[in-house]
Design a protein around this motif. Structure first.
Motif, mmCIF file in Angstrom:
data_model
loop_
_atom_site.group_PDB
_atom_site.id
_atom_site.type_symbol
_atom_site.label_atom_id
_atom_site.label_comp_id
_atom_site.label_asym_id
_atom_site.label_seq_id
_atom_site.Cartn_x
_atom_site.Cartn_y
_atom_site.Cartn_z
ATOM 1 N N LEU A 144 40.854 82.390 105.204
ATOM 2 C CA LEU A 144 39.764 81.685 104.532
ATOM 3 C C LEU A 144 38.815 80.995 105.501
ATOM 4 O O LEU A 144 37.616 80.868 105.235
ATOM 5 N N ILE A 145 39.357 80.545 106.616
ATOM 6 C CA ILE A 145 38.474 79.971 107.634
ATOM 7 C C ILE A 145 37.491 81.037 108.100
ATOM 8 O O ILE A 145 36.292 80.790 108.232
ATOM 9 N N GLU A 147 36.540 83.605 106.389
ATOM 10 C CA GLU A 147 35.597 83.811 105.285
ATOM 11 C C GLU A 147 34.518 82.723 105.281
ATOM 12 O O GLU A 147 33.354 82.989 105.019
ATOM 13 N N GLY A 148 34.951 81.510 105.559
ATOM 14 C CA GLY A 148 33.996 80.407 105.608
ATOM 15 C C GLY A 148 32.958 80.631 106.696
ATOM 16 O O GLY A 148 31.757 80.465 106.467
ATOM 17 N N LEU A 149 33.421 81.020 107.869
ATOM 18 C CA LEU A 149 32.493 81.286 108.962
ATOM 19 C C LEU A 149 31.544 82.423 108.609
ATOM 20 O O LEU A 149 30.335 82.356 108.823
ATOM 21 N N SER A 151 30.616 83.459 105.691
ATOM 22 C CA SER A 151 29.646 83.129 104.651
ATOM 23 C C SER A 151 28.458 82.404 105.268
ATOM 24 O O SER A 151 27.320 82.570 104.832
#
Lengths: 190, 190
Positions: A144-145, A147-149, A151
DNA sequence: TTAACTGTACCGTCTGGACGGTAATGTCAA
DNA sequence: TTGACATTACCGTCCAGACGGTACAGTTAA
């Protein structure tokens, strides 16, 4: 399907991505793409019979490129875990400043369902990672980290300072090493 | 600016979000919004003189709503840290299944620069969080996990199973409690 | 009276894509 | 070998419709 010289198709795909990033995702017109690719509109429509097909091509291309990068990372680090390769691949992607995948955005803008292949790909990736890891929660967090980056680059909202990004990428690299060693341990005890 | 009965402006904003999520971000037409909102096109253009203004309104509305939710979370948990409130607020947001903020997507599709307020807001949030935390790296990781979760709802790519999501949300809640206690420690030693 | 609309008519522009060519490159029977 | 045809890979034009926005006259509640 592999390329020796850039085919029209590939030039069109590249041109479409460029146009999307410059003109905005929803201002991707076939005329603009054709002109940018150095192809007539008829030629464009020969390669991609509809706009939807072009956008699907853009999305698929994005997935393929990542899969190639991942395969390279898996091959390079011998004995590396998949999660390790995944994280390293993503770190490299985030650190490099090549153009964001605006084509994907354009597809999303036109029709949300067009991201279905991306969703499927991510889900399958998650399954592959889950099959390997000894610590699902930790793996999920790393996932998820990333994915956060991603996004942030996708939406062109790069909020982090270089320092902050460096901090995060460093922990991701550490996490990659942990993943590798965890897999090796596992292999040793079997 | 606060509502007792839904003003035209608010109904228009809601209608725009609905249309965007149903028709696709780039198929947000003024006619459709007006019809959906039960307002004439003239009325729509009275409230939002241009489409750009409407989209900006959508984006601002999104930010405001989050800020309200955050304020509620800060007020409720007495003595809570900002990071704690932030995480709890985001967890609630991710757990609820209200419609994704398609309006933001529509704005992004039309013009990437329109997300500038979002970027600014996120950056300021990060600064506020950084000012408080004793462990920047840990805070950043939580922040990015949230961003990862959000991107999935924003792009309508909900890849996680309920189990996985539960796992992640639980660790975020734990992280919120850690943040609260860390702040209290800090306050005690000062 | 004024603010907040409604309703209708209209305009100029842009866009997807249908369509009819055409030149080059095979393919294959005689 | 060659002539006939088929396929591929485009080119350039045209058009119906959608869309953002304007203009303006009328209406209604405060």
């Amino acid at each position: 399907m592999v390329n020796s010289k850039p085919t029209s198709r590939q030039r069109i795909l590249a041109a479409a991505a460029a146009v999307a990033s410059e003109a905005g995702a929803s201002n991707l017109s076939l005329d603009a793409v054709a002109q940018r690719a150095g192809v007539s509109k008829g030629g464009l429509l020969y390669n991609f019979p509809t706009k939807a097909k072009l956008l699907q091509g853009l999305v698929q291309n994005h997935i393929d490129e990542f899969e190639i990068s991942l395969a390279a990372a898996t091959g390079a680090g011998n004995g590396a875990s998949l999660l390790g390769a995944y994280l390293r691949s993503c770190v490299r992607e985030c650190a490099s400043d090549d153009t964001p995948p605006s084509g994907v955005l354009a597809a999303l803008a036109e029709d949300p369902d067009m991201l279905e292949p991306v969703k499927l790909h991510k889900r399958r990736m998650l399954d592959r990672l889950a099959a390997e890891t000894s610590n699902p929660s930790r793996m999920l967090r790393s996932f998820l980290i990333v994915e956060g980056l991603r996004s942030q680059t996708l939406l062109d909202i790069d909020v982090l300072t270089d320092e902050e990004r460096g901090l995060v990428l460093a922990t991701l690299m550490a996490e990659a090493e942990w993943a590798d060693s965890a897999v090796m341990e596992n292999a040793a005890t079997t």
